[in-house]
Design a protein around this motif. Structure first.
Motif, PDB file in Angstrom:
ATOM      1  N   LYS A  35      -0.059  21.333  -2.935  1.00 52.49           N
ATOM      2  CA  LYS A  35       0.550  20.347  -2.028  1.00 52.49           C
ATOM      3  C   LYS A  35       0.140  20.695  -0.603  1.00 52.49           C
ATOM      4  N   PHE A  36      -0.135  19.663   0.187  1.00 50.43           N
ATOM      5  CA  PHE A  36      -0.520  19.865   1.586  1.00 50.43           C
ATOM      6  C   PHE A  36       0.342  18.995   2.485  1.00 50.43           C
ATOM      7  N   LYS A  37       0.386  19.397   3.751  1.00 49.65           N
ATOM      8  CA  LYS A  37       1.283  18.709   4.687  1.00 49.65           C
ATOM      9  C   LYS A  37       0.797  17.292   4.977  1.00 49.65           C
ATOM     10  N   THR A  38       1.723  16.360   5.016  1.00 52.56           N
ATOM     11  CA  THR A  38       1.383  14.990   5.398  1.00 52.56           C
ATOM     12  C   THR A  38       1.026  14.985   6.885  1.00 52.56           C
ATOM     13  N   PRO A  39      -0.225  14.645   7.222  1.00 50.26           N
ATOM     14  CA  PRO A  39      -0.570  14.646   8.649  1.00 50.26           C
ATOM     15  C   PRO A  39      -0.005  13.418   9.355  1.00 50.26           C
ATOM     16  N   SER A  40       0.206  13.549  10.656  1.00 49.50           N
ATOM     17  CA  SER A  40       0.532  12.388  11.476  1.00 49.50           C
ATOM     18  C   SER A  40      -0.665  11.449  11.418  1.00 49.50           C
ATOM     19  N   TYR A  79     -11.365  13.951   7.496  1.00 51.17           N
ATOM     20  CA  TYR A  79      -9.962  13.921   7.087  1.00 51.17           C
ATOM     21  C   TYR A  79      -9.650  14.841   5.902  1.00 51.17           C
ATOM     22  N   MET A  80      -8.378  15.114   5.758  1.00 45.71           N
ATOM     23  CA  MET A  80      -7.792  15.906   4.662  1.00 45.71           C
ATOM     24  C   MET A  80      -8.048  17.405   4.867  1.00 45.71           C
ATOM     25  N   HIS A  81      -7.399  18.223   4.032  1.00 51.10           N
ATOM     26  CA  HIS A  81      -7.352  19.669   4.301  1.00 51.10           C
ATOM     27  C   HIS A  81      -8.711  20.348   4.174  1.00 51.10           C
ATOM     28  N   GLN A  82      -9.665  19.709   3.510  1.00 56.67           N
ATOM     29  CA  GLN A  82     -11.019  20.281   3.494  1.00 56.67           C
ATOM     30  C   GLN A  82     -12.026  19.342   4.138  1.00 56.67           C
ATOM     31  N   PRO A 136      -3.380   4.235  -8.254  1.00 59.04           N
ATOM     32  CA  PRO A 136      -4.317   3.300  -7.606  1.00 59.04           C
ATOM     33  C   PRO A 136      -3.575   2.082  -7.066  1.00 59.04           C
ATOM     34  N   ARG A 137      -3.908   1.716  -5.829  1.00 59.39           N
ATOM     35  CA  ARG A 137      -3.217   0.584  -5.211  1.00 59.39           C
ATOM     36  C   ARG A 137      -3.992  -0.724  -5.381  1.00 59.39           C
ATOM     37  N   ASN A 138      -5.240  -0.584  -5.870  1.00 63.67           N
ATOM     38  CA  ASN A 138      -6.087  -1.768  -6.135  1.00 63.67           C
ATOM     39  C   ASN A 138      -6.092  -2.752  -4.972  1.00 63.67           C
ATOM     40  N   PHE A 189      -9.880   5.752  -1.226  1.00 60.78           N
ATOM     41  CA  PHE A 189      -9.367   6.727  -2.192  1.00 60.78           C
ATOM     42  C   PHE A 189      -7.968   6.315  -2.653  1.00 60.78           C
ATOM     43  N   TYR A 190      -7.097   5.982  -1.689  1.00 58.26           N
ATOM     44  CA  TYR A 190      -5.752   5.533  -2.082  1.00 58.26           C
ATOM     45  C   TYR A 190      -5.829   4.279  -2.950  1.00 58.26           C
ATOM     46  N   SER A 191      -6.842   3.454  -2.715  1.00 60.85           N
ATOM     47  CA  SER A 191      -6.953   2.203  -3.455  1.00 60.85           C
ATOM     48  C   SER A 191      -7.354   2.430  -4.912  1.00 60.85           C
ATOM     49  N   ALA A 229       0.820  -1.221   0.000  1.00 60.66           N
ATOM     50  CA  ALA A 229       0.000   0.000   0.000  1.00 60.66           C
ATOM     51  C   ALA A 229       0.854   1.272   0.000  1.00 60.66           C
ATOM     52  N   GLN A 230       2.156   1.137   0.217  1.00 61.26           N
ATOM     53  CA  GLN A 230       3.098   2.262   0.133  1.00 61.26           C
ATOM     54  C   GLN A 230       2.669   3.478   0.956  1.00 61.26           C
ATOM     55  N   CYS A 231       2.221   3.243   2.138  1.00 60.91           N
ATOM     56  CA  CYS A 231       1.823   4.365   2.986  1.00 60.91           C
ATOM     57  C   CYS A 231       3.044   4.978   3.651  1.00 60.91           C
ATOM     58  N   ARG A 232       3.966   4.097   4.027  1.00 60.97           N
ATOM     59  CA  ARG A 232       5.117   4.549   4.782  1.00 60.97           C
ATOM     60  C   ARG A 232       5.979   5.528   3.983  1.00 60.97           C
ATOM     61  N   ASN A 233       5.884   5.482   2.655  1.00 55.83           N
ATOM     62  CA  ASN A 233       6.712   6.383   1.861  1.00 55.83           C
ATOM     63  C   ASN A 233       6.499   7.838   2.253  1.00 55.83           C
ATOM     64  N   CYS A 234       5.294   8.183   2.689  1.00 57.02           N
ATOM     65  CA  CYS A 234       5.043   9.556   3.155  1.00 57.02           C
ATOM     66  C   CYS A 234       4.759   9.599   4.659  1.00 57.02           C
ATOM     67  N   HIS A 235       4.028   8.625   5.149  1.00 59.98           N
ATOM     68  CA  HIS A 235       3.715   8.611   6.592  1.00 59.98           C
ATOM     69  C   HIS A 235       4.790   7.798   7.305  1.00 59.98           C
ATOM     70  N   HIS A 236       6.012   8.338   7.406  1.00 63.22           N
ATOM     71  CA  HIS A 236       7.042   7.508   8.040  1.00 63.22           C
ATOM     72  C   HIS A 236       7.597   8.133   9.309  1.00 63.22           C
TER      73      HIS A 236
HETATM   74  C1  HEC Z   1       2.506  10.799  -1.508  1.00 58.38           C
HETATM   75  C2  HEC Z   1       2.541  10.813  -0.072  1.00 58.38           C
HETATM   76  C3  HEC Z   1       1.472   9.991   0.650  1.00 58.38           C
HETATM   77  C4  HEC Z   1       1.246   8.643   0.570  1.00 58.38           C
HETATM   78  C5  HEC Z   1       1.979   7.628  -0.272  1.00 58.38           C
HETATM   79  C6  HEC Z   1       0.168   8.370   1.489  1.00 58.38           C
HETATM   80  N1  HEC Z   1      -0.236   9.521   2.089  1.00 58.38           N
HETATM   81 FE1  HEC Z   1      -1.758   9.687   3.405  1.00 58.38          FE
HETATM   82  N2  HEC Z   1      -1.611  11.715   3.288  1.00 58.38           N
HETATM   83  C7  HEC Z   1      -0.669  12.415   2.580  1.00 58.38           C
HETATM   84  C8  HEC Z   1      -1.016  13.815   2.559  1.00 58.38           C
HETATM   85  C9  HEC Z   1      -0.214  14.927   1.898  1.00 58.38           C
HETATM   86  C10 HEC Z   1      -2.228  13.930   3.235  1.00 58.38           C
HETATM   87  C11 HEC Z   1      -3.068  15.214   3.376  1.00 58.38           C
HETATM   88  C12 HEC Z   1      -3.748  15.447   2.049  1.00 58.38           C
HETATM   89  C13 HEC Z   1      -4.714  16.610   2.019  1.00 58.38           C
HETATM   90  O1  HEC Z   1      -5.125  17.094   3.044  1.00 58.38           O
HETATM   91  O2  HEC Z   1      -5.088  17.018   0.929  1.00 58.38           O
HETATM   92  C14 HEC Z   1      -2.567  12.595   3.705  1.00 58.38           C
HETATM   93  C15 HEC Z   1      -3.666  12.283   4.491  1.00 58.38           C
HETATM   94  C16 HEC Z   1      -3.919  11.034   5.019  1.00 58.38           C
HETATM   95  C17 HEC Z   1      -4.929  10.749   6.002  1.00 58.38           C
HETATM   96  C18 HEC Z   1      -5.847  11.770   6.664  1.00 58.38           C
HETATM   97  C19 HEC Z   1      -5.283  12.214   7.988  1.00 58.38           C
HETATM   98  C20 HEC Z   1      -5.952  13.446   8.531  1.00 58.38           C
HETATM   99  O3  HEC Z   1      -5.769  13.696   9.734  1.00 58.38           O
HETATM  100  O4  HEC Z   1      -6.608  14.176   7.796  1.00 58.38           O
HETATM  101  C21 HEC Z   1      -4.885   9.415   6.256  1.00 58.38           C
HETATM  102  C22 HEC Z   1      -5.745   8.635   7.236  1.00 58.38           C
HETATM  103  C23 HEC Z   1      -3.862   8.864   5.416  1.00 58.38           C
HETATM  104  N3  HEC Z   1      -3.288   9.875   4.674  1.00 58.38           N
HETATM  105  C24 HEC Z   1      -3.523   7.523   5.356  1.00 58.38           C
HETATM  106  C25 HEC Z   1      -2.706   7.002   4.376  1.00 58.38           C
HETATM  107  C26 HEC Z   1      -2.613   5.590   4.075  1.00 58.38           C
HETATM  108  C27 HEC Z   1      -3.365   4.497   4.809  1.00 58.38           C
HETATM  109  C28 HEC Z   1      -1.753   5.471   3.042  1.00 58.38           C
HETATM  110  C29 HEC Z   1      -1.389   4.215   2.283  1.00 58.38           C
HETATM  111  C30 HEC Z   1      -2.532   3.592   1.631  1.00 58.38           C
HETATM  112  C31 HEC Z   1      -1.284   6.802   2.709  1.00 58.38           C
HETATM  113  N4  HEC Z   1      -1.892   7.695   3.529  1.00 58.38           N
HETATM  114  C32 HEC Z   1      -0.367   7.103   1.708  1.00 58.38           C
HETATM  115  C33 HEC Z   1       0.429  11.870   1.960  1.00 58.38           C
HETATM  116  C34 HEC Z   1       0.523  10.541   1.597  1.00 58.38           C
END
Ligand code: HEC
Ligand code: HEC
Length: 459
Positions: free
Chosen positions: A371-376, A386-389, A422-424, A401-403, A297-304
């Motif tokens: 571009k928006f900040k990667t949230p914890s 969730y997300m900036h809006q 798409p991660r399908n 959505f990521y899928s 699912a490659q989440c860690r690439n940004c949420h690390h």
């Molecule tokens: C390319 C970098 C990137 C990847 C890869 C990524 N994220 Fe994110 N994530 C972000 C960013 C940037 C936002 C905020 C986007 C926005 O607000 O428009 C976000 C938002 C979120 C949020 C919402 C958190 C909140 O407090 O609003 C969740 C939950 C989340 N991501 C989970 C995941 C998961 C699960 C995966 C893997 C399937 C994933 N992310 C992959 C960058 C990434």
């Protein structure tokens, strides 16, 4: 075999040290964690040294990543704020955080949107103070671990962030001169302030310090702007200093809003120690979800890292139903470079080092549009939407959505992150990822942070 046994003893020793550290750390460790510590320590003592650790699917590389993610330390130091770790400043900051007098109408406090009973956010899609904003309220859990603040990073320090809502007409709608007068005119606030920062300027002199004023760049005829620009430059600097100091106190308080004892952290600790049994509150679905998070699912690439964010900005192409044209990081970079309250400005307590590097190497780059900040992701499970809006209402929707990337923006001028493909994912994979995200919760707000203290002065 012998090597393994030696490694195992080392792990046990490390485990015991960790338990001791946790006990010493009791000021910061929530009760939930403390409750389990003595039990874990005593089980350790009676365990045979060569008991088999519980089975898990992770290779050595993944294990190292997991152990690092499960080890969030204290918030990093902030040299730009000399009172960041001063308990007197945190007390005054907490008092101000709850104080509705810090607003143009006497009705808005930071807590109006960052409610400690609601995980330091408001549960709304878009924030609303004196008027509606165009962005979603960020939760303040672990806010002090950030490098940049706001969705667009237009503040580079936690203290300078706090100054912006205080003067935004849609939020607190007040102004720095009125705030300085408030501190000066309230004996308790004045005492609290002066014990930390020394004497306030002579704000009683109405010729030099009008009751209200602030720079209003986009409306030079605004009475607050007129009053502000008519003041002597050194008097403006004195008011700015008071204003910045209020931000520094609020930041000292916000540094205490920490979440780092979740079920996931206990799982990582159990892996680190080589416990014979996995903690029951980290179910098999979460293990599977963690595998996906690091892999397919490659989440860690940004949420690390231990706060589950790279502290950077990305265009995730999240649909924006309000069609608000939001420049995101592109605008944020310009604003933070210009700000007189940034980390290299005259009100910073250390404009060198990290603070300087951050601003100096910040490029104003057209690629940063939208571009928006990667949230914890810590406590994300309890801070919907969730997300900036506030585009998504549940974690399930986010993961879907990521899928599929269904509804993703298609504007050609935007530069989507290459990882946004798409991660399908299968239904089982989606559910597992959500199960994993649900283990990142530690939302116990310590009693002493829940409400306004009786006095802003710490005896
Ligand atoms: C390319 C970098 C990137 C990847 C890869 C990524 N994220 Fe994110 N994530 C972000 C960013 C940037 C936002 C905020 C986007 C926005 O607000 O428009 C976000 C938002 C979120 C949020 C919402 C958190 C909140 O407090 O609003 C969740 C939950 C989340 N991501 C989970 C995941 C998961 C699960 C995966 C893997 C399937 C994933 N992310 C992959 C960058 C990434
Ligand atoms: C009207 C609602 C509202 C009020 C009042 C408000 N905030 Fe916020 N807060 C928001 C919104 C919305 C954002 C995101 C705004 C953006 O990115 O442009 C935010 C962002 C933040 C952030 C950045 C978090 C991060 O991860 O980058 C911090 C810190 C913060 N607020 C603290 C405060 C403090 C301190 C006060 C009081 C002085 C305050 N807020 C008052 C709505 C509010």
């Amino acid at each position: 075999m012998n090597e393994k046994r030696a490694a195992r003893s080392l792990l046990v020793v490390a485990g015991l040290l960790l338990a001791c550290r946790a006990a010493l750390d009791s000021n910061h460790a929530p009760a939930r964690f403390l409750e389990t510590t003595p039990v874990e320590a005593s089980t350790r003592d009676t365990e045979p040294v060569n008991a088999a650790p519980f089975a898990h699917p992770f290779g050595d590389d993944q294990l190292a990543i997991i152990l690092a993610m499960g080890d969030l330390g204290e918030p990093p130091a902030d040299p730009t704020n000399a009172v960041a770790d001063d308990p007197r400043a945190a007390r005054l900051g907490q008092y101000l955080f709850f104080d509705e007098r810090l607003s143009g109408t006497g009705k808005i406090a930071c807590t109006s949107c960052h409610d400690p009973r609601g995980n330091w956010t408001d549960g709304r899609e878009l924030a609303s103070g004196l008027a509606q904003l165009t962005r979603h309220t960020q939760s303040l859990w672990n806010v002090a671990y950030n490098r940049w603040f706001f969705w667009d990073g237009r503040a580079d320090t936690l203290w300078s962030q706090a100054l912006i809502p205080l003067e935004d007409p849609r939020e607190h709608g007040g102004n720095r001169l009125a705030y300085a007068h408030l501190i000066h005119g309230d004996p308790e606030l004045k005492t609290a302030y002066e014990r930390i920062f020394g004497p306030l300027p002579d704000l009683a002199d109405a010729d030099r310090f009008p009751p209200e004023g602030r720079p209003v760049e986009d409306d030079p005829r605004h009475p607050h702007h007129v009053a502000w620009t008519a003041m002597a430059e050194e008097d403006r600097a004195q008011v700015n200093r008071v204003f910045a100091n209020l931000g520094k106190c609020i930041a000292a308080f916000e540094r205490r809003i920490v979440s780092r004892r979740s079920a996931f952290d206990r799982y990582a600790a159990a892996l680190r120690r080589g416990d014979p049994e996995a903690p029951a509150d980290f179910p098999p679905a979460a293990v599977r979800g963690l595998e996906l998070f690091l892999g397919k699912a490659q989440c860690r690439n940004c949420h690390h890292g231990p706060n589950f964010t790279d502290k950077e900005f990305h265009n995730t192409l999240v649909p924006t139903p309000l069609s608000i044209l939001d420049g995101g990081r592109f605008d944020g970079s310009k604003l933070v470079k210009q700000s007189e309250f940034n980390g290299v400005g005259p009100y910073s307590d250390d404009p060198t080092g990290e603070a300087e590097l951050k601003i100096r190497y910040l490029a104003i780059d057209g690629h940063d549009h939208a571009k928006f900040k990667t949230p914890s992701l810590r406590n994300a499970a309890v801070t919907a939407p969730y997300m900036h809006q506030g585009q998504f209402g549940t974690l399930d929707e986010v993961v879907r959505f990521y899928s599929t990337m269904e509804g993703a923006l298609t504007h050609t001028q935007h530069h989507p992150d290459p990882l946004m493909q798409p991660r399908n994912l299968t239904e089982e994979e989606i559910a597992s990822l959500v199960a994993f995200l649900e283990t990142l919760v530690d939302d116990r707000v310590p009693d002493e942070l829940r409400s306004q203290p009786a006095s802003p002065v710490l005896d």
